[in-house]
Design an enzyme around this catalytic site. Structure first.
Site, PDB file in Angstrom:
ATOM      1  N   ASN A 198       0.475   0.456   5.809  1.00 54.61           N
ATOM      2  CA  ASN A 198       1.254  -0.182   4.741  1.00 54.61           C
ATOM      3  C   ASN A 198       2.089  -1.262   5.393  1.00 54.61           C
ATOM      4  O   ASN A 198       2.912  -0.963   6.263  1.00 54.61           O
ATOM      5  CB  ASN A 198       2.159   0.844   4.045  1.00 54.61           C
ATOM      6  CG  ASN A 198       3.100   0.199   3.042  1.00 54.61           C
ATOM      7  OD1 ASN A 198       2.793  -0.838   2.469  1.00 54.61           O
ATOM      8  ND2 ASN A 198       4.248   0.815   2.828  1.00 54.61           N
ATOM      9  N   GLY A 199       1.883  -2.509   4.989  1.00 52.52           N
ATOM     10  CA  GLY A 199       2.651  -3.615   5.557  1.00 52.52           C
ATOM     11  C   GLY A 199       1.745  -4.776   5.873  1.00 52.52           C
ATOM     12  O   GLY A 199       0.629  -4.873   5.348  1.00 52.52           O
ATOM     13  N   CYS A 211      12.410 -13.348   0.889  1.00 59.74           N
ATOM     14  CA  CYS A 211      11.859 -13.893  -0.367  1.00 59.74           C
ATOM     15  C   CYS A 211      12.960 -14.504  -1.228  1.00 59.74           C
ATOM     16  O   CYS A 211      12.698 -15.400  -2.030  1.00 59.74           O
ATOM     17  CB  CYS A 211      11.079 -12.826  -1.124  1.00 59.74           C
ATOM     18  SG  CYS A 211      12.012 -11.340  -1.513  1.00 59.74           S
ATOM     19  N   GLY A 228      -0.554   0.572  -4.958  1.00 57.23           N
ATOM     20  CA  GLY A 228      -1.833  -0.081  -4.713  1.00 57.23           C
ATOM     21  C   GLY A 228      -2.899   0.495  -5.612  1.00 57.23           C
ATOM     22  O   GLY A 228      -3.003   1.719  -5.736  1.00 57.23           O
ATOM     23  N   CYS A 251       0.835  -1.186   0.000  1.00 57.96           N
ATOM     24  CA  CYS A 251       0.000   0.000   0.000  1.00 57.96           C
ATOM     25  C   CYS A 251       0.872   1.238   0.000  1.00 57.96           C
ATOM     26  O   CYS A 251       2.077   1.164   0.240  1.00 57.96           O
ATOM     27  CB  CYS A 251      -0.879   0.046   1.246  1.00 57.96           C
ATOM     28  SG  CYS A 251      -1.942  -1.402   1.398  1.00 57.96           S
ATOM     29  N   CYS A 269      16.017  -7.122   4.709  1.00 56.39           N
ATOM     30  CA  CYS A 269      15.191  -8.322   4.710  1.00 56.39           C
ATOM     31  C   CYS A 269      15.257  -8.883   3.302  1.00 56.39           C
ATOM     32  O   CYS A 269      14.921  -8.206   2.330  1.00 56.39           O
ATOM     33  CB  CYS A 269      13.738  -8.011   5.056  1.00 56.39           C
ATOM     34  SG  CYS A 269      12.690  -9.490   4.859  1.00 56.39           S
ATOM     35  N   CYS A 317       6.486 -13.715   0.763  1.00 54.39           N
ATOM     36  CA  CYS A 317       6.668 -12.589   1.688  1.00 54.39           C
ATOM     37  C   CYS A 317       5.528 -12.581   2.701  1.00 54.39           C
ATOM     38  O   CYS A 317       4.368 -12.729   2.330  1.00 54.39           O
ATOM     39  CB  CYS A 317       6.678 -11.274   0.926  1.00 54.39           C
ATOM     40  SG  CYS A 317       6.859  -9.841   2.023  1.00 54.39           S
ATOM     41  N   TYR A 358      11.981  -4.045  -7.172  1.00 52.59           N
ATOM     42  CA  TYR A 358      10.779  -3.922  -7.999  1.00 52.59           C
ATOM     43  C   TYR A 358       9.781  -2.885  -7.523  1.00 52.59           C
ATOM     44  O   TYR A 358       9.233  -2.134  -8.320  1.00 52.59           O
ATOM     45  CB  TYR A 358      10.051  -5.274  -8.058  1.00 52.59           C
ATOM     46  CG  TYR A 358       8.685  -5.176  -8.695  1.00 52.59           C
ATOM     47  CD1 TYR A 358       8.541  -5.126 -10.083  1.00 52.59           C
ATOM     48  CD2 TYR A 358       7.532  -5.094  -7.912  1.00 52.59           C
ATOM     49  CE1 TYR A 358       7.281  -5.007 -10.665  1.00 52.59           C
ATOM     50  CE2 TYR A 358       6.274  -4.973  -8.497  1.00 52.59           C
ATOM     51  CZ  TYR A 358       6.162  -4.930  -9.867  1.00 52.59           C
ATOM     52  OH  TYR A 358       4.923  -4.801 -10.437  1.00 52.59           O
TER      53      TYR A 358
HETATM   54  P1  AMP Z   1       5.780 -13.908 -12.756  1.00 52.18           P
HETATM   55  O1  AMP Z   1       5.024 -14.079 -14.019  1.00 52.18           O
HETATM   56  O2  AMP Z   1       4.972 -14.391 -11.593  1.00 52.18           O
HETATM   57  O3  AMP Z   1       7.139 -14.521 -12.787  1.00 52.18           O
HETATM   58  O4  AMP Z   1       5.923 -12.359 -12.501  1.00 52.18           O
HETATM   59  C1  AMP Z   1       7.111 -11.675 -12.692  1.00 52.18           C
HETATM   60  C2  AMP Z   1       6.821 -10.256 -13.116  1.00 52.18           C
HETATM   61  O5  AMP Z   1       5.968  -9.625 -12.166  1.00 52.18           O
HETATM   62  C3  AMP Z   1       8.087  -9.448 -13.209  1.00 52.18           C
HETATM   63  O6  AMP Z   1       8.027  -8.753 -14.446  1.00 52.18           O
HETATM   64  C4  AMP Z   1       8.038  -8.482 -12.050  1.00 52.18           C
HETATM   65  O7  AMP Z   1       8.391  -7.198 -12.501  1.00 52.18           O
HETATM   66  C5  AMP Z   1       6.607  -8.496 -11.582  1.00 52.18           C
HETATM   67  N1  AMP Z   1       6.474  -8.693 -10.122  1.00 52.18           N
HETATM   68  C6  AMP Z   1       7.238  -9.421  -9.318  1.00 52.18           C
HETATM   69  N2  AMP Z   1       6.779  -9.388  -8.048  1.00 52.18           N
HETATM   70  C7  AMP Z   1       5.682  -8.630  -8.049  1.00 52.18           C
HETATM   71  C8  AMP Z   1       4.734  -8.212  -7.033  1.00 52.18           C
HETATM   72  N3  AMP Z   1       4.843  -8.591  -5.772  1.00 52.18           N
HETATM   73  N4  AMP Z   1       3.741  -7.399  -7.396  1.00 52.18           N
HETATM   74  C9  AMP Z   1       3.600  -7.020  -8.655  1.00 52.18           C
HETATM   75  N5  AMP Z   1       4.435  -7.389  -9.651  1.00 52.18           N
HETATM   76  C10 AMP Z   1       5.471  -8.174  -9.374  1.00 52.18           C
END
Ligand code: AMP
Length: 462
Positions: free
Chosen positions: A102-103, A437, A28, A2, A434, A383, A242
């Protein structure tokens, strides 16, 4: 995850807060809300959808007052519906209170079960609401003392903004998992998850709250408290990888150059000797692709057009929608990619479904080779502190070795950045973040049983 925002003592508190939320929208997209204090009472307005869908074009006359907090949400505990939208409010012996969180609390379920047994009536399924119930029960005379007493019972990741009986309060948990910055706009204190939202408002960014710090703004000015016993800080490395916007400064570093440095290290650790071009997966892979290109000397080629009218695909809570939206969002250009041997750079691989689709798109556009490079290590654990990672069973790298992942994503070669390389690019040692993940220890373990089960239950219901 968030985004939260707060301001105290501004003639235009609601409008400033709505603009702040625009700058936090990437954190979010499910709901947006603002609460204000007019000197006598709270006013709250919230709705499902983007900030613009909830607040765009409104005169905000229904949100009077000089103090405000705001929130944008994507759900990690509690389902995605209006009753779980923040700010959430309560009227207690300590005055009217609104909060944005947020968290993710790792003892939220345990506390909630105990409170429910005592007769507490919850009006949402968020973990955040327990704080209001703890506050309501506190026998401390001063509202800030009551809040502090309640906060000491929480475990996990929590940055809060609160309007507490007319004060603005900002809280960062002792581990400092999530960012929270303090700034100043024409003499009014501002709290904000990320500095990018302060830039757009021309807020002077004063500093980041320290892990375990509580700031209170009221008529007497701004004071800072340190009510928690110190623990080793554990800011979330995934914010740098990210989550945060690249133009933000967090944990002492600006995100964009951190990601470029990750890309540079990736090029050193995982070169692609046969490649002739670097292509970024937009937008998340762009800074790392810049770094990879700079370090390797390979040209950076723009291989995709991104449709900017679609949200982050991953953030859509249901897999069926996510699948469709990769193609809605990105289109590969044969004129740019045809005949090339491409290093495709993205920030992370979670389930692997995005990468698999994108690798296919690059090949369909005519690329002769596709070498996938990730500017973070394999994601092997879910996470529990507020990033919406899927359950461990859905994490590709939790059960597959490098070669099976490569085959799954159909790339000619696959390379990940090392954990040490990632942390060094973010300006610290691995232990200073941390990185649960990515296989590190969980800095504060989840309560066994109820809280985790409740989180899972809520996730399953989506
Ligand atoms: P996946 O298809 O599950 O491997 O998603 C990987 C893609 O999702 C990558 O392009 C990341 O930039 C993005 N991504 C990774 N973690 C998250 C997250 N927690 N929330 C939104 N996007 C994510």
């Amino acid at each position: 995850m968030c985004g939260i925002f707060g301001i105290y003592g501004s003639a235009d508190a609601a409008r400033v807060t709505v603009h702040g939320l625009y700058g936090l929208q990437h954190r979010g997209q499910e709901s947006a809300g603002v609460a204000t204090w007019d000197g006598r009472r709270l006013h709250v307005s919230k709705g499902m959808g983007l900030v613009d869908e909830v607040f765009g074009g409104r005169d905000l006359a229904d949100l009077p007052g000089g103090a405000a907090i705001g929130h944008v949400r994507y759900s990690t505990a509690g389902s995605s519906d209006l009753r779980n939208a923040h700010p959430i409010t309560a009227s207690t012996q300590h005055g009217e209170t609104a909060l944005g969180h947020n968290g993710n609390l790792v003892n939220g379920g345990t506390l909630r079960d105990a409170l429910e047994r005592e007769g507490a009536i919850f009006s949402s399924t968020t973990d955040s609401e327990v704080l209001l119930h703890l506050l309501a029960r506190s026998g401390a005379r001063d509202p800030v003392d009551a809040l502090v007493e309640s906060l000491r019972r929480l475990k996990g990741a929590f940055c809060f903004v609160l309007l507490l009986d007319g004060r603005l309060v900002g809280v960062r948990d002792p581990w400092g998992f999530r960012p929270l910055a303090v700034g100043e706009l024409d003499g009014s204190p501002v709290l904000c998850s990320e500095t990018c939202a302060m830039d757009l408002l021309r807020v002077r960014n004063v500093r980041e709250l320290a892990p375990g710090e509580v700031v209170v703004a009221d008529e007497g000015g701004v004071r800072s408290l340190r009510p928690f016993p110190p623990v080793p800080p554990a800011p979330c490395i995934f914010e740098h990888v990210y989550f945060a916007r690249p133009d933000s400064r967090l944990f002492g570093e600006t995100v964009f150059p951190v990601r470029v440095a990750m890309g540079r290290r990736l090029a050193v650790e995982q070169p692609a000797p046969t490649a002739d071009a670097v292509v970024a997966v937009p937008d998340s892979g762009v800074p790392a692709a810049v770094g990879f290109s700079e370090e390797s000397g390979l040209p950076l080629v723009h291989g995709f057009v991104r449709n900017h009218y679609v949200g982050r695909t991953f953030i859509a809570p249901r897999q069926s929608i996510r699948d469709l939206s990769v193609r809605v969002k990105l289109n590969a250009m044969p004129g740019q990619l045809g005949g090339r041997r491409v290093v495709l750079v993205d920030d992370s691989l979670v389930r692997g479904t995005t990468a698999r689709k994108i690798v296919r798109m690059v090949r369909e556009a005519g690329a002769r080779e596709v070498h996938l490079r990730l500017s973070s290590p394999p994601v092997v654990n879910s996470c529990i502190y507020g990033i919406d990672t899927p359950e461990r069973s859905e994490l590709l790298a939790a059960s597959q070795d490098l070669e099976s992942i490569r085959r799954f994503v159909e790339a000619d070669s696959l390379g990940y950045l090392s954990p040490e390389g990632m942390a060094a690019a973010a300006g610290g040692s691995l232990d200073s973040f941390c990185h649960a993940c990515f296989g590190g220890a969980y800095p504060v373990p989840a309560d066994e049983g109820p809280s985790r089960q409740r989180l899972l239950f809520e996730k399953e219901r989506r």
